[in-house]
Design a protein around this motif. Structure first.
Motif, PDB file in Angstrom:
ATOM      1  N   MET A  66       0.845  -1.182   0.000  1.00 52.96           N
ATOM      2  CA  MET A  66       0.000   0.000   0.000  1.00 52.96           C
ATOM      3  C   MET A  66       0.890   1.245   0.000  1.00 52.96           C
ATOM      4  SD  MET A  66      -3.066   0.929   2.712  1.00 52.96           S
ATOM      5  CE  MET A  66      -3.525  -0.770   2.842  1.00 52.96           C
ATOM      6  N   GLU A  67       0.586   2.188  -0.847  1.00 54.67           N
ATOM      7  CA  GLU A  67       1.349   3.431  -0.915  1.00 54.67           C
ATOM      8  C   GLU A  67       1.110   4.287   0.327  1.00 54.67           C
ATOM      9  OE1 GLU A  67       3.471   4.499  -3.366  1.00 54.67           O
ATOM     10  OE2 GLU A  67       3.261   2.506  -4.215  1.00 54.67           O
ATOM     11  N   ILE A  68       2.096   5.095   0.679  1.00 52.08           N
ATOM     12  CA  ILE A  68       1.943   5.991   1.826  1.00 52.08           C
ATOM     13  C   ILE A  68       0.729   6.890   1.641  1.00 52.08           C
ATOM     14  CG2 ILE A  68       2.924   8.034   2.956  1.00 52.08           C
ATOM     15  CD1 ILE A  68       5.628   6.697   2.857  1.00 52.08           C
ATOM     16  N   GLY A  69       0.538   7.414   0.432  1.00 50.96           N
ATOM     17  CA  GLY A  69      -0.559   8.344   0.178  1.00 50.96           C
ATOM     18  C   GLY A  69      -1.937   7.757   0.351  1.00 50.96           C
ATOM     19  N   ASP A  70      -2.053   6.429   0.395  1.00 48.68           N
ATOM     20  CA  ASP A  70      -3.345   5.777   0.558  1.00 48.68           C
ATOM     21  C   ASP A  70      -3.670   5.464   2.011  1.00 48.68           C
ATOM     22  OD1 ASP A  70      -3.595   5.794  -2.190  1.00 48.68           O
ATOM     23  OD2 ASP A  70      -2.794   3.766  -2.426  1.00 48.68           O
ATOM     24  N   ARG A  71      -2.753   5.723   2.901  1.00 51.00           N
ATOM     25  CA  ARG A  71      -2.916   5.346   4.303  1.00 51.00           C
ATOM     26  C   ARG A  71      -3.200   6.563   5.174  1.00 51.00           C
ATOM     27  NH1 ARG A  71       2.681   2.325   4.628  1.00 51.00           N
ATOM     28  NH2 ARG A  71       2.170   2.019   6.803  1.00 51.00           N
ATOM     29  N   ALA A  72      -3.805   6.313   6.330  1.00 52.23           N
ATOM     30  CA  ALA A  72      -4.038   7.390   7.305  1.00 52.23           C
ATOM     31  C   ALA A  72      -2.689   7.856   7.830  1.00 52.23           C
ATOM     32  CB  ALA A  72      -4.904   6.888   8.453  1.00 52.23           C
ATOM     33  N   ILE A  73      -2.487   9.155   7.868  1.00 50.80           N
ATOM     34  CA  ILE A  73      -1.214   9.729   8.308  1.00 50.80           C
ATOM     35  C   ILE A  73      -1.266  10.009   9.805  1.00 50.80           C
ATOM     36  CG2 ILE A  73       0.325  11.722   8.140  1.00 50.80           C
ATOM     37  CD1 ILE A  73      -0.642  12.023   5.233  1.00 50.80           C
ATOM     38  N   LEU A  74      -0.285   9.484  10.518  1.00 49.23           N
ATOM     39  CA  LEU A  74      -0.087   9.831  11.924  1.00 49.23           C
ATOM     40  C   LEU A  74       1.139  10.739  11.969  1.00 49.23           C
ATOM     41  CD1 LEU A  74      -0.664   6.290  13.475  1.00 49.23           C
ATOM     42  CD2 LEU A  74      -2.301   8.169  13.302  1.00 49.23           C
ATOM     43  N   ALA A  75       0.897  12.045  11.941  1.00 44.86           N
ATOM     44  CA  ALA A  75       1.984  13.030  11.912  1.00 44.86           C
ATOM     45  C   ALA A  75       2.560  13.192  13.315  1.00 44.86           C
ATOM     46  CB  ALA A  75       1.472  14.366  11.387  1.00 44.86           C
ATOM     47  N   CYS A  76       3.867  13.015  13.435  1.00 46.10           N
ATOM     48  CA  CYS A  76       4.540  13.052  14.731  1.00 46.10           C
ATOM     49  C   CYS A  76       5.635  14.117  14.723  1.00 46.10           C
ATOM     50  CB  CYS A  76       5.167  11.692  15.019  1.00 46.10           C
ATOM     51  SG  CYS A  76       3.988  10.330  15.076  1.00 46.10           S
ATOM     52  N   PRO A  77       5.834  14.795  15.862  1.00 47.86           N
ATOM     53  CA  PRO A  77       6.904  15.785  15.919  1.00 47.86           C
ATOM     54  C   PRO A  77       8.281  15.122  15.910  1.00 47.86           C
ATOM     55  CG  PRO A  77       5.866  15.559  18.069  1.00 47.86           C
ATOM     56  CD  PRO A  77       5.085  14.707  17.112  1.00 47.86           C
ATOM     57  N   PRO A  78       9.216  15.689  15.145  1.00 47.04           N
ATOM     58  CA  PRO A  78      10.574  15.144  15.149  1.00 47.04           C
ATOM     59  C   PRO A  78      11.231  15.385  16.500  1.00 47.04           C
ATOM     60  CG  PRO A  78      10.505  17.193  13.905  1.00 47.04           C
ATOM     61  CD  PRO A  78       9.091  16.864  14.276  1.00 47.04           C
ATOM     62  N   THR A  79      12.201  14.554  16.843  1.00 47.52           N
ATOM     63  CA  THR A  79      12.859  14.703  18.138  1.00 47.52           C
ATOM     64  C   THR A  79      13.686  15.981  18.218  1.00 47.52           C
ATOM     65  OG1 THR A  79      14.693  13.322  17.371  1.00 47.52           O
ATOM     66  CG2 THR A  79      12.941  12.230  18.608  1.00 47.52           C
ATOM     67  N   ASN A  80      14.013  16.571  17.075  1.00 48.60           N
ATOM     68  CA  ASN A  80      14.778  17.825  17.076  1.00 48.60           C
ATOM     69  C   ASN A  80      13.880  19.040  16.840  1.00 48.60           C
ATOM     70  OD1 ASN A  80      14.187  17.396  14.366  1.00 48.60           O
ATOM     71  ND2 ASN A  80      16.187  18.078  13.638  1.00 48.60           N
ATOM     72  N   LEU A  81      12.610  18.940  17.188  1.00 46.18           N
ATOM     73  CA  LEU A  81      11.650  20.019  16.937  1.00 46.18           C
ATOM     74  C   LEU A  81      12.086  21.344  17.563  1.00 46.18           C
ATOM     75  CD1 LEU A  81       8.941  20.798  15.660  1.00 46.18           C
ATOM     76  CD2 LEU A  81       7.839  20.168  17.814  1.00 46.18           C
ATOM     77  N   ASN A  82      12.604  21.322  18.774  1.00 46.30           N
ATOM     78  CA  ASN A  82      13.002  22.570  19.430  1.00 46.30           C
ATOM     79  C   ASN A  82      14.152  23.250  18.689  1.00 46.30           C
ATOM     80  OD1 ASN A  82      11.029  22.428  21.413  1.00 46.30           O
ATOM     81  ND2 ASN A  82      12.298  21.141  22.706  1.00 46.30           N
ATOM     82  N   ALA A  83      15.083  22.462  18.159  1.00 43.35           N
ATOM     83  CA  ALA A  83      16.178  23.041  17.381  1.00 43.35           C
ATOM     84  C   ALA A  83      15.646  23.666  16.097  1.00 43.35           C
ATOM     85  CB  ALA A  83      17.225  21.975  17.064  1.00 43.35           C
ATOM     86  N   LEU A  84      14.674  23.019  15.472  1.00 45.36           N
ATOM     87  CA  LEU A  84      14.099  23.553  14.229  1.00 45.36           C
ATOM     88  C   LEU A  84      13.343  24.858  14.454  1.00 45.36           C
ATOM     89  CD1 LEU A  84      12.699  20.242  12.689  1.00 45.36           C
ATOM     90  CD2 LEU A  84      14.740  21.499  11.964  1.00 45.36           C
ATOM     91  N   LEU A  85      12.737  24.997  15.635  1.00 50.61           N
ATOM     92  CA  LEU A  85      11.913  26.177  15.928  1.00 50.61           C
ATOM     93  C   LEU A  85      12.642  27.246  16.727  1.00 50.61           C
ATOM     94  CD1 LEU A  85       8.556  24.379  16.795  1.00 50.61           C
ATOM     95  CD2 LEU A  85       9.172  25.544  14.669  1.00 50.61           C
ATOM     96  N   GLU A  86      13.922  27.036  17.004  1.00 55.42           N
ATOM     97  CA  GLU A  86      14.702  27.981  17.807  1.00 55.42           C
ATOM     98  C   GLU A  86      14.641  29.387  17.201  1.00 55.42           C
ATOM     99  OE1 GLU A  86      19.193  28.446  19.649  1.00 55.42           O
ATOM    100  OE2 GLU A  86      18.616  26.620  18.611  1.00 55.42           O
ATOM    101  N   GLY A  87      14.371  30.356  18.064  1.00 57.50           N
ATOM    102  CA  GLY A  87      14.330  31.745  17.626  1.00 57.50           C
ATOM    103  C   GLY A  87      13.002  32.197  17.046  1.00 57.50           C
ATOM    104  N   THR A  88      12.018  31.313  16.990  1.00 52.34           N
ATOM    105  CA  THR A  88      10.724  31.683  16.413  1.00 52.34           C
ATOM    106  C   THR A  88       9.737  32.212  17.449  1.00 52.34           C
ATOM    107  OG1 THR A  88       9.785  29.462  16.660  1.00 52.34           O
ATOM    108  CG2 THR A  88      10.967  29.935  14.599  1.00 52.34           C
ATOM    109  N   GLY A  89      10.069  32.046  18.723  1.00 56.58           N
ATOM    110  CA  GLY A  89       9.160  32.491  19.772  1.00 56.58           C
ATOM    111  C   GLY A  89       8.119  31.444  20.158  1.00 56.58           C
TER     112      GLY A  89
END
Length: 96
Positions: A1-24
């Protein structure tokens, strides 16, 4: 089954704070019930919550764990769609 045909469980990456640093944006801290998983598209380490894990069990092969970036890309390829929320963040202790 293709990814696009499945229900997406969107999860935050473990480096989320580094990605958002300085954004407030307030720092993200997973709950004590979160576990590590891997984005099935790019291989990034992500935090998967208890409700996402439960949805994955119920949906079986009909669900795919994606990091938030890949989830947005797949959703764009689908041409939009419904974005649901599993209701997390309801006061469980955080790991910070």
């Amino acid at each position: 089954m293709e990814i696009g045909d499945r229900a997406i469980l969107a999860c935050p990456p473990t480096n989320l704070n580094a990605l958002l640093e300085g954004t407030g944006v307030p720092e993200y801290a997973p709950t004590v019930e979160h576990a590590l998983a891997t984005c099935e598209k790019c291989g990034t380490d992500v935090w998967i919550g208890p409700r996402q894990r439960q949805a994955r069990v119920v949906l079986g092969g009909g669900a795919v764990v994606l990091c938030m970036v890949c989830a947005i890309q797949v959703q764009r390829q689908r041409g939009g769609g419904v974005v649901g929320h599993l209701g997390g963040g309801d006061g469980r202790p955080r790991l910070s």
